[in-house]
Write an enzyme that holds these catalytic residues in place. Structure first.
Site, PDB file in Angstrom:
ATOM      1  N   ILE A  65      36.032   3.731  23.337  1.00 14.86           N
ATOM      2  CA  ILE A  65      35.956   3.015  22.062  1.00 14.86           C
ATOM      3  C   ILE A  65      37.025   3.532  21.102  1.00 14.86           C
ATOM      4  CG2 ILE A  65      34.518   2.531  20.040  1.00 14.86           C
ATOM      5  CD1 ILE A  65      32.088   2.564  21.893  1.00 14.86           C
ATOM      6  N   HIS A  88      21.855  -0.831  14.505  1.00 12.18           N
ATOM      7  CA  HIS A  88      22.374  -0.472  15.840  1.00 12.18           C
ATOM      8  C   HIS A  88      22.837  -1.718  16.607  1.00 12.18           C
ATOM      9  CE1 HIS A  88      22.046   2.689  19.277  1.00 12.18           C
ATOM     10  NE2 HIS A  88      23.059   1.848  19.485  1.00 12.18           N
ATOM     11  N   GLU A 130      15.132   5.369  14.997  1.00 12.94           N
ATOM     12  CA  GLU A 130      15.320   3.912  14.941  1.00 12.94           C
ATOM     13  C   GLU A 130      14.039   3.220  15.384  1.00 12.94           C
ATOM     14  OE1 GLU A 130      18.748   2.992  17.333  1.00 12.94           O
ATOM     15  OE2 GLU A 130      20.120   4.066  15.994  1.00 12.94           O
TER      16      GLU A 130
HETATM   17  N1  LIG Z   1      26.642   1.355  18.028  1.00 14.29           N
HETATM   18  C1  LIG Z   1      26.550   0.858  19.213  1.00 14.29           C
HETATM   19  O1  LIG Z   1      25.933  -0.170  19.440  1.00 14.29           O
HETATM   20  C2  LIG Z   1      27.246   1.549  20.329  1.00 14.29           C
HETATM   21  C3  LIG Z   1      27.386   2.911  20.339  1.00 14.29           C
HETATM   22  N2  LIG Z   1      28.033   3.528  21.373  1.00 14.29           N
HETATM   23  C4  LIG Z   1      28.173   4.993  21.305  1.00 14.29           C
HETATM   24  O2  LIG Z   1      29.551   5.330  21.291  1.00 14.29           O
HETATM   25  C5  LIG Z   1      29.758   6.456  22.111  1.00 14.29           C
HETATM   26  C6  LIG Z   1      31.186   6.531  22.569  1.00 14.29           C
HETATM   27  O3  LIG Z   1      31.467   5.508  23.481  1.00 14.29           O
HETATM   28  P1  LIG Z   1      32.740   5.576  24.428  1.00 14.29           P
HETATM   29  O4  LIG Z   1      33.976   5.658  23.633  1.00 14.29           O
HETATM   30  O5  LIG Z   1      32.637   4.469  25.369  1.00 14.29           O
HETATM   31  O6  LIG Z   1      32.496   6.950  25.152  1.00 14.29           O
HETATM   32  P2  LIG Z   1      33.529   7.877  25.915  1.00 14.29           P
HETATM   33  O7  LIG Z   1      32.730   8.798  26.741  1.00 14.29           O
HETATM   34  O8  LIG Z   1      34.589   7.046  26.565  1.00 14.29           O
HETATM   35  O9  LIG Z   1      34.217   8.702  24.731  1.00 14.29           O
HETATM   36  C7  LIG Z   1      33.602   9.726  24.026  1.00 14.29           C
HETATM   37  C8  LIG Z   1      34.683  10.705  23.639  1.00 14.29           C
HETATM   38  O10 LIG Z   1      34.180  11.610  22.709  1.00 14.29           O
HETATM   39  C9  LIG Z   1      34.722  12.890  22.989  1.00 14.29           C
HETATM   40  N3  LIG Z   1      33.885  13.898  22.347  1.00 14.29           N
HETATM   41  C10 LIG Z   1      32.627  14.258  22.672  1.00 14.29           C
HETATM   42  N4  LIG Z   1      32.175  15.189  21.819  1.00 14.29           N
HETATM   43  C11 LIG Z   1      33.178  15.432  20.932  1.00 14.29           C
HETATM   44  C12 LIG Z   1      33.301  16.269  19.822  1.00 14.29           C
HETATM   45  N5  LIG Z   1      32.327  17.069  19.454  1.00 14.29           N
HETATM   46  N6  LIG Z   1      34.464  16.248  19.149  1.00 14.29           N
HETATM   47  C13 LIG Z   1      35.470  15.426  19.527  1.00 14.29           C
HETATM   48  N7  LIG Z   1      35.409  14.610  20.583  1.00 14.29           N
HETATM   49  C14 LIG Z   1      34.265  14.602  21.274  1.00 14.29           C
HETATM   50  C15 LIG Z   1      34.713  12.945  24.486  1.00 14.29           C
HETATM   51  O11 LIG Z   1      35.566  13.931  24.989  1.00 14.29           O
HETATM   52  C16 LIG Z   1      35.195  11.526  24.808  1.00 14.29           C
HETATM   53  O12 LIG Z   1      36.587  11.439  24.898  1.00 14.29           O
HETATM   54  C17 LIG Z   1      28.737   6.262  23.235  1.00 14.29           C
HETATM   55  O13 LIG Z   1      28.435   7.457  23.860  1.00 14.29           O
HETATM   56  C18 LIG Z   1      27.566   5.687  22.510  1.00 14.29           C
HETATM   57  O14 LIG Z   1      26.730   6.721  22.109  1.00 14.29           O
HETATM   58  C19 LIG Z   1      28.546   2.830  22.393  1.00 14.29           C
HETATM   59  C20 LIG Z   1      28.430   1.468  22.432  1.00 14.29           C
HETATM   60  C21 LIG Z   1      27.724   0.721  21.436  1.00 14.29           C
HETATM   61  O1  LIG Z   2      25.993   1.118  24.420  1.00 11.40           O
HETATM   62  C1  LIG Z   2      25.458   1.974  23.706  1.00 11.40           C
HETATM   63  O2  LIG Z   2      25.476   3.180  23.944  1.00 11.40           O
HETATM   64  C2  LIG Z   2      24.763   1.552  22.497  1.00 11.40           C
HETATM   65  O3  LIG Z   2      24.512   2.340  21.639  1.00 11.40           O
HETATM   66  C3  LIG Z   2      24.301   0.179  22.418  1.00 11.40           C
HETATM   67  O4  LIG Z   2      22.927   0.296  22.586  1.00 11.40           O
HETATM   68  P1  LIG Z   2      21.960  -0.958  22.700  1.00 11.40           P
HETATM   69  O5  LIG Z   2      22.184  -1.560  24.048  1.00 11.40           O
HETATM   70  O6  LIG Z   2      22.369  -1.900  21.626  1.00 11.40           O
HETATM   71  O7  LIG Z   2      20.606  -0.397  22.533  1.00 11.40           O
END
Ligand SMILES: NC(=O)C1=CN([C@@H]2O[C@H](COP(=O)(O)OP(=O)(O)OC[C@H]3O[C@@H](n4cnc5c(N)ncnc54)[C@H](O)[C@@H]3O)[C@@H](O)[C@H]2O)C=CC1
Ligand SMILES: O=C(O)C(=O)COP(=O)(O)O
Length: 630
Positions: free
Chosen positions: A383, A513, A490
Site C-alpha cells: 500500500i 474501516h 471496532e
Molecule cells: N483500512 C483498511 O481497510 C485496510 C487496512 N490494511 C492494513 O494495511 C496494512 C499494510 O498493508 P500492505 O501495505 O499491503 O502490507 P505490507 O506487508 O505489504 O507492508 C507493510 C510494511 O510495513 C513495514 N513495517 C512494519 N512495521 C513497521 C514499523 N514499525 N515501522 C516501519 N515500517 C514497518 C513492513 O516492513 C512492510 O514493508 C495491512 O497489514 C493492514 O493491516 C490493509 C488493507 C485495507
Molecule cells: O485488508 C485488510 O487488512 C483490512 O483491514 C480490510 O479489512 P476488512 O476486510 O474490511 O475487514
C-alpha cells in the site's frame, strides 16, 4: 465385496444431468410456437410422478401424448445425453468398469436412448431395465410398450421382485419411485442422489443423501477418483464476504454457511467444530482457544490483507494453512488516502459540517494545495509504495520509513529513522501491519515530534496510534487534522454502536474501516482467496500461504499424493523415506519445505501402495496432519 453388492441406479437426473423425455421434447419442439407451454406441461407431469403425486403410468401417457417426436429426434437426444452424463459419474469410470456386472440401470425412461448413453461408461445393454417406444412406419413415436413392467404403476418394485437379486442391494436415485424399492423391502438402503436435483420429499425418505457419486463410493469405501468427497467439506464464511466466494465454493461442491457478521470467541469456538474451511475478514479473532475446537479445519481464508487477527503460529502447529489477499484491496486504500489528504488540507470536514449546520464559511484560511507538500509514509509495503507513486504524480514530495530495506520508487526519499520522517513531513500516512510490536507506534512523543500544523492518516490498524495522545495533539493545534479509518475497538456488526475519543473534533475524518471496502476490491479478494484455498485442498499447493512453507506443486498425474505436515525437527524426512523404502514404494516426485515451526513434505507415489504405509506415516513422531490426495 462386489459379488455381494448390487447397485440399482436410476437414469434420468441421476445418471444424466437432465430428464431424457424433457430433453427429447426440447429437441422435437424446436422452433414450434407452442414449445414453451408444452415443455412446462411435460416438466410438471415429470415432477408430479417423481414426487409421487400422480401415478407413473398416468404421467407417462400424458407426457408422450404431448410429444411429437421421431427417430431423428432420438439420434440428436442421444448425442446430447452422452454429453450430459452427471459430473461425478464421469469422474469415476473405474466404478462402472469394475462393477459392471453388479450395476443395474433401472429406469422408467426408455432403453432407446438409455443404452447408448450408459454404454459410454462401459455398462452393457443386458443390465438396462427400462421402457421402449413404439413407432409408426415413418419412425414417429406413437407410444410405449404397454406390456413392459416398467410402464406400469409401481413398475420398479415389480421388476426388482422379478430380478430376485442375491446379496445386498443399494438404490441410488433422485425420485420417489427409487425410494419405493427400499420401502418394499427389496433394497438394504436408498441413497437420494442430489447432484442434479434435490427433492425434499425424496431426501426425507432416504437412508443417506448423496450429493455426488463420490459420497456414495466413499461411504462404501470403494475405488474412487477423489479421496474425500467435496460435499463433506464444510465452509463457514463470516463478515459479509463477497458473494463470489460462496459461488466459487459451491461450484466446487462444498457445503457453505455464510454469515454477515463476525462472531465472538465463544460463538466461533462452537461453530468451528465441524468446519473444514473458515473465511473471515479483519474482525474475527481466530485464537488458540478457538482453534482447539477446530477438529476438521484444513485452511483459513483471510478475505483481506491483515492477518493480525489470526494466531498464525497456532494454525501452523495444527496443520492449518492460512491464505490472504495481499494485493486485491491496496488500490482502494490508496485512493481513500489521497482523497483524505486533499480533504484535510482544505479543512473540508469542518467546512462541510458548517454547511450542514447552515453556516457559510467562504475563506482560504487553513486551506492548502497538496502540490509540493511533503508526504511521509510509514511502512513502504504494497500500500505504502503504491501511495507513493500516485502521490508523486500529483506533485507531492514523498518520503518513507520502513524497518525493512525497500527499493524507493520514482524520486521518493528514504528516511533513516521514524523521527526523521516525522520531523520532515507535512502529512504522515501509516501503512504498517498490526503486529504487537506496532502497538502505539505513534504515541505522545512521536505525535509531539510531528511538524506543527501537519496531518495524520491511519488506514492500517487501530492499535498503531494512541488515540488519547492524538486527541491531545489535535487539541493543542500541533496537528491540524487527522483521517482515521481503523480503531482499537471496532463494532462487530453494523448494528453495534461506535464510540471514540475523536468524535466531535474539528477537521477529523472518521470512517468505519472501509479502506478496502469497494465493490472492486471485495470481488477481487473473494476470487483470489477462494481459488487459493481450493487449490490447496485439491493439490496441496501452498503458494502464498502466510504461515506455511510455500510449495508450488505440479498437477497430480496417475499417482497418489501424500501430504505430511510435521513439527520442524531434524531427520524427519529420512524417517519418512525409510518407511517408503521398507514398503518398496516407488517415489514419483518429492517436495519439501520448512519454516520455523513446521515442515511440509509432499510425496507422489505410484498408484499401488500398502495401507500400512499410511498408518506408519500418520503415527510418525512429530506428525501434525496427514492427507492423501488422488
Ligand atoms: N483500512 C483498511 O481497510 C485496510 C487496512 N490494511 C492494513 O494495511 C496494512 C499494510 O498493508 P500492505 O501495505 O499491503 O502490507 P505490507 O506487508 O505489504 O507492508 C507493510 C510494511 O510495513 C513495514 N513495517 C512494519 N512495521 C513497521 C514499523 N514499525 N515501522 C516501519 N515500517 C514497518 C513492513 O516492513 C512492510 O514493508 C495491512 O497489514 C493492514 O493491516 C490493509 C488493507 C485495507
Ligand atoms: O485488508 C485488510 O487488512 C483490512 O483491514 C480490510 O479489512 P476488512 O476486510 O474490511 O475487514
Amino acid at each position: 465385496m462386489a459379488e455381494n453388492k448390487n447397485f440399482i441406479i436410476d437414469f434420468d437426473s441421476t445418471f444424466t444431468k437432465v430428464e431424457g423425455l424433457e430433453a427429447l421434447a426440447e429437441i422435437a419442439l424446436h422452433n414450434k410456437p407452442n414449445k414453451k407451454k408444452i415443455l412446462e406441461k411435460i416438466e410438471t407431469l415429470t415432477e408430479k410422478a417423481m414426487q409421487g403425486d400422480i401415478s407413473f403410468r398416468e404421467s407417462l401417457e400424458k407426457r408422450l401424448a404431448l410429444l411429437p417426436a421421431n427417430k431423428d429426434h432420438l439420434k440428436l437426444l442421444i448425442v446430447r445425453l452422452q454429453k450430459q452424463i452427471s459430473t461425478s459419474f464421469n469422474r469415476n469410470p473405474t466404478f462402472f468398469t469394475q462393477y459392471k456386472n453388479s450395476i443395474y440401470i433401472v429406469s422408467s425412461g426408455f432403453k432407446d436412448f438409455i443404452i447408448p448413453v450408459v454404454e459410454r461408461l462401459g455398462l452393457s445393454a443386458k443390465n438396462v431395465y427400462a421402457n421402449t417406444f413404439t413407432y409408426d412406419k415413418e419412425g414417429n413415436i406413437t407410444g410405449f410398450d404397454e406390456d413392459n413392467i416398467l410402464s406400469t404403476n409401481n413398475g420398479k418394485v415389480k421388476l426388482l421382485q422379478q430380478l430376485d437379486l442375491q446379496g445386498d442391494v443399494y438404490v441410488v436415485g433422485d425420485g420417489y419411485t427409487d425410494y419405493e424399492m427400499k420401502a418394499a423391502g427389496l433394497a438394504n438402503k436408498f441413497y437420494a442422489f442430489t447432484e442434479n436435483v434435490a427433492r425434499e420429499k425424496v431426501m426425507h425418505k432416504a437412508d443417506h443423501i448423496t450429493p455426488s457419486l463420490d459420497e456414495f463410493l466413499y461411504v462404501h469405501q470403494m475405488n474412487r477418483t477423489l479421496s474425500y468427497p467435496k460435499n463433506r467439506i464444510k465452509v463457514l464464511l463470516l463478515e459479509n464476504i463477497h458473494a463470489d466466494a460462496k459461488k466459487i465454493f459451491e461450484e466446487e461442491g462444498y457445503q457453505i454457511e455464510s454469515l454477515s457478521t463476525a462472531l465472538d470467541e465463544a460463538e466461533l469456538a462452537e461453530k468451528i467444530k465441524d468446519v473444514s474451511i473458515l473465511g473471515i475478514r479483519s474482525k474475527s479473532l481466530l485464537t488458540e482457544k478457538v482453534l482447539k475446537q477446530a477438529k476438521r479445519l484444513i485452511g483459513v481464508g483471510a478475505f483481506c490483507i491483515g492477518t493480525n487477527q489470526i494466531d498464525l503460529e497456532a494454525c501452523a502447529k495444527k496443520g492449518v494453512s492460512v491464505f490472504n489477499a495481499p494485493f486485491s484491496n491496496t488500490r482502494s486504500v490508496v485512493e481513500l488516502a489521497i482523497g483524505e489528504i486533499i480533504f484535510l488540507l482544505r479543512n473540508l470536514p469542518t467546512k462541510m459540517q458548517a454547511m450542514q449546520d447552515g453556516n457559510w464559511q467562504k475563506s482560504a484560511q487553513n486551506s492548502y494545495e497538496i502540490r509540493g507538500k511533503k508526504l511521509g509514509i510509514i511502512g513502504y509495503g504494497n500500500i505504502g509504495a503504491q501511495l507513493s507513486v500516485l502521490a508523486e504524480n500529483m506533485g507531492l514530495d514523498v518520503y518513507y520509513y520502513d524497518i525493512v530495506d525497500k527499493l524507493p520508487l520514482g524520486n521518493v526519499t528514504k528516511c533513516k529513522s521514524l523521527k526523521q520522517l516525522l520531523t520532515t513531513c507535512d502529512i504522515i500516512s501509516l501503512h504498517v501491519e498490526g503486529k504487537t510490536e506496532n502497538k502505539n507506534l505513534l504515541g505522545e512523543e512521536e505525535l509531539n515530534a510531528m511538524k506543527k500544523g501537519s496531518i495524520l492518516l491511519n488506514l492500517s490498524r487501530g492499535e498503531v496510534v494512541d488515540l488519547n495522545a492524538l486527541k491531545k495533539a489535535l487539541e493543542s493545534g500541533n496537528l491540524a487534522g487527522a483521517g482515521i479509518d481503523v480503531f482499537p475497538e471496532e463494532p462487530k456488526t453494523n448494528q453495534e454502536k461506535f464510540t471514540s475519543v475523536l468524535q466531535g473534533m474539528p477537521n477529523v475524518i472518521l470512517t468505519p474501516h472501509i479502506g478496502g471496502s469497494t465493490i472492486e476490491a471485495q470481488e477481487n479478494i473473494a476470487n483470489f482467496v477462494a481459488n487459493k484455498i481450493i487449490k490447496y485442498v485439491n493439490t496441496g499447493s501452498s503458494t502464498s500461504s502466510v504461515n506455511f512453507p510455500n510449495l508450488q506443486l505440479p498437477q497430480l498425474q496417475d499417482a497418489h499424493r501424500l501430504l505430511h505436515i510435521h513439527y520442524n525437527r531434524p531427520g524427519i524426512l529420512a524417517e519418512i523415506n525409510s518407511i517408503f523404502g521398507q514398503h518398496n514404494i516407488n517415489i514419483d516426485g518429492q517436495y519439501l519445505k520448512t519454516n520455523q515451526q513446521i515442515g511440509y513434505v509432499i510425496t507422489d507415489v505410484n498408484k499401488a501402495y500398502d495401507e500400512a504405509v499410511v498408518n506408519k506415516l500418520k503415527s510418525l513422531e512429530g506428525t501434525i496432519k496427514f492427507r492423501v490426495l488422488y
